[in-house]
Design an enzyme around this catalytic site. Structure first.
Site, PDB file in Angstrom:
ATOM      1  N   GLY A  80      -2.000  -8.818   4.181  1.00  0.00           N
ATOM      2  CA  GLY A  80      -2.773 -10.065   3.734  1.00  0.00           C
ATOM      3  C   GLY A  80      -1.849 -11.423   3.719  1.00  0.00           C
ATOM      4  O   GLY A  80      -2.014 -12.041   2.746  1.00  0.00           O
ATOM      5  N   ARG A 117      -2.504 -16.180   3.967  1.00  0.00           N
ATOM      6  CA  ARG A 117      -3.134 -16.831   3.058  1.00  0.00           C
ATOM      7  C   ARG A 117      -2.525 -16.742   1.665  1.00  0.00           C
ATOM      8  O   ARG A 117      -2.470 -15.760   1.121  1.00  0.00           O
ATOM      9  CB  ARG A 117      -4.455 -16.861   3.092  1.00  0.00           C
ATOM     10  CG  ARG A 117      -5.101 -17.519   4.611  1.00  0.00           C
ATOM     11  CD  ARG A 117      -6.730 -17.650   4.229  1.00  0.00           C
ATOM     12  NE  ARG A 117      -7.283 -16.416   3.925  1.00  0.00           N
ATOM     13  CZ  ARG A 117      -8.732 -16.409   3.742  1.00  0.00           C
ATOM     14  NH1 ARG A 117      -9.327 -17.483   3.612  1.00  0.00           N
ATOM     15  NH2 ARG A 117      -9.230 -15.340   3.406  1.00  0.00           N
ATOM     16  N   ASN A 131      -6.891  -3.751   9.911  1.00  0.00           N
ATOM     17  CA  ASN A 131      -7.370  -3.819   8.936  1.00  0.00           C
ATOM     18  C   ASN A 131      -7.089  -2.745   7.879  1.00  0.00           C
ATOM     19  O   ASN A 131      -7.148  -1.750   8.220  1.00  0.00           O
ATOM     20  CB  ASN A 131      -8.941  -3.916   9.177  1.00  0.00           C
ATOM     21  CG  ASN A 131     -10.028  -3.794   7.874  1.00  0.00           C
ATOM     22  OD1 ASN A 131      -9.625  -3.708   6.682  1.00  0.00           O
ATOM     23  ND2 ASN A 131     -11.257  -3.909   8.396  1.00  0.00           N
ATOM     24  N   SER A 182      -3.193  -7.093 -10.653  1.00  0.00           N
ATOM     25  CA  SER A 182      -3.737  -8.220 -11.469  1.00  0.00           C
ATOM     26  C   SER A 182      -3.944  -8.093 -12.878  1.00  0.00           C
ATOM     27  O   SER A 182      -3.873  -6.809 -13.377  1.00  0.00           O
ATOM     28  CB  SER A 182      -5.186  -8.566 -10.814  1.00  0.00           C
ATOM     29  OG  SER A 182      -6.034  -9.216 -11.724  1.00  0.00           O
ATOM     30  N   TYR A 217     -13.164  -4.627  -9.082  1.00  0.00           N
ATOM     31  CA  TYR A 217     -11.651  -5.332  -9.027  1.00  0.00           C
ATOM     32  C   TYR A 217     -10.810  -4.676 -10.030  1.00  0.00           C
ATOM     33  O   TYR A 217      -9.700  -4.238  -9.804  1.00  0.00           O
ATOM     34  CB  TYR A 217     -11.610  -6.853  -9.040  1.00  0.00           C
ATOM     35  CG  TYR A 217     -10.548  -7.406  -8.599  1.00  0.00           C
ATOM     36  CD1 TYR A 217     -10.194  -7.357  -7.298  1.00  0.00           C
ATOM     37  CD2 TYR A 217      -9.799  -8.112  -9.553  1.00  0.00           C
ATOM     38  CE1 TYR A 217      -9.080  -7.957  -7.012  1.00  0.00           C
ATOM     39  CE2 TYR A 217      -8.624  -8.901  -9.272  1.00  0.00           C
ATOM     40  CZ  TYR A 217      -8.313  -8.881  -7.826  1.00  0.00           C
ATOM     41  OH  TYR A 217      -7.270  -9.579  -7.498  1.00  0.00           O
ATOM     42  N   ALA A 257     -10.943  -1.499 -11.638  1.00  0.00           N
ATOM     43  CA  ALA A 257     -11.115  -0.300 -11.344  1.00  0.00           C
ATOM     44  C   ALA A 257      -9.859  -0.175 -10.030  1.00  0.00           C
ATOM     45  O   ALA A 257      -9.157   0.534 -10.178  1.00  0.00           O
ATOM     46  CB  ALA A 257     -12.356   0.119 -10.667  1.00  0.00           C
ATOM     47  N   LYS A 304      -7.480  -2.225  -8.943  1.00  0.00           N
ATOM     48  CA  LYS A 304      -6.225  -2.817  -9.269  1.00  0.00           C
ATOM     49  C   LYS A 304      -5.728  -1.658 -10.598  1.00  0.00           C
ATOM     50  O   LYS A 304      -4.397  -1.377 -10.520  1.00  0.00           O
ATOM     51  CB  LYS A 304      -6.275  -4.169 -10.145  1.00  0.00           C
ATOM     52  CG  LYS A 304      -6.403  -5.225  -8.754  1.00  0.00           C
ATOM     53  CD  LYS A 304      -5.771  -4.938  -7.634  1.00  0.00           C
ATOM     54  CE  LYS A 304      -5.620  -6.369  -6.754  1.00  0.00           C
ATOM     55  NZ  LYS A 304      -5.243  -6.117  -5.421  1.00  0.00           N
ATOM     56  N   ILE A 306      -3.947 -17.859 -10.820  1.00  0.00           N
ATOM     57  CA  ILE A 306      -3.265 -18.449  -9.764  1.00  0.00           C
ATOM     58  C   ILE A 306      -3.706 -19.455  -8.930  1.00  0.00           C
ATOM     59  O   ILE A 306      -5.011 -18.730  -8.295  1.00  0.00           O
ATOM     60  CB  ILE A 306      -2.380 -17.422  -8.883  1.00  0.00           C
ATOM     61  CG1 ILE A 306      -1.728 -16.293  -9.848  1.00  0.00           C
ATOM     62  CG2 ILE A 306      -1.436 -17.992  -7.847  1.00  0.00           C
ATOM     63  CD1 ILE A 306      -0.580 -16.674 -10.891  1.00  0.00           C
TER      64      ILE A 306
END
Length: 250
Positions: free
Chosen positions: A15, A18, A67, A148, A161, A163, A165, A194
């Site tokens: 990733g 960006r 991917n 996170s 999310y 779960a 992380k 962020i």
């Protein structure tokens, strides 16, 4: 006597086209001698823009498409790259790829659950599992998993999310214990709010009242932390989850 082949050292950022991933690519280009492998899934233009910025920072980079949720895509792309780059070694893995599909759990659709889990958790497995043996043989490596604050404290509207992380945090701690004797460190970086594409739709003015630092963080600030963890200066730090959130949670 055969001449020793000098391996070209690479850092892979999933990733990487960006947001925080792009900032990490640029920071590593500035701070290290690693050739940066910029992974992307769909936005080739963003990947090319990041590559340009890596080169402007004085570094070298290559974009690589796969991917992270698709183990065959990961394997075939990395194997094809390795076949062409026989004197290359990936020493650094930054598992940054992740998505959000926020919503209250009672209304959450199965796809929104599975897609978030697949990207963060299974993406970590697919990439790291495929490359870990070479790191072990090489007896050196740096793995940094982007998690996170949601994975530490839990966040309403982000059960999927949180779960994903949270699971990566647990995996970070377990894997670090497995590979530490081979000079491989495994750490997690847990950003709070962020400024990025992922937070663009949030009400920054309202949310920053919750943050002791009274602002959102910059992707570059996260990238500087990652760059330190990748360096030899951080060789005795492993199995850690390092918060970077302006004091909102620790």
């Amino acid at each position: 006597m055969a001449e020793k082949v000098i391996k070209k050292k690479y850092a892979l950022v999933t990733g990487g086209s960006r947001g925080i991933g792009s900032a990490v690519c640029k920071q590593l280009a500035q701070d290290s001698e690693y050739h940066i492998l910029i992974n992307y899934n769909s936005n080739e233009n963003a990947a090319k823009a990041t590559l340009q910025e890596v080169e402007q920072a004085g570094g070298q980079g290559t974009i690589i498409k796969f991917n992270v949720t698709d183990s065959e895509s990961v394997k075939s792309s990395l194997d094809a790259w390795a076949e062409v780059n026989k004197n290359a070694v990936i020493e650094v893995i930054i598992n940054n790829a992740g998505i959000t599909k926020d919503g209250m759990f009672m209304w959450m659709q199965p796809d929104d659950w599975h897609n978030v889990i697949n990207t963060s958790l299974n993406g970590f497995f697919n990439v790291t599992n495929h490359l870990i043996q070479k790191l072990l043989v090489n007896r050196y490596g740096r793995i940094v998993n982007m998690v996170s604050v949601s994975g530490l404290k839990g966040n309403p509207g982000q059960v999927n999310y949180s779960a994903a992380k949270g699971a990566v945090i647990a995996a970070t701690k377990a894997l670090s214990a497995e590979v530490a004797k081979r000079n491989i460190t495994v750490n997690a970086v847990a950003p709070g709010f962020i400024k990025s594409d992922m937070t663009a739709d949030l009400d920054e003015k309202e949310l920053k009242k919750m943050i002791p630092a009274n602002r959102f963080g910059e992707a570059e600030e996260v990238a500087q932390l990652v760059s330190f963890l990748v360096s030899k200066k951080a060789s005795y730090i492993t199995g850690e989850v390092i918060n970077i959130n302006g004091g909102i949670y620790s």
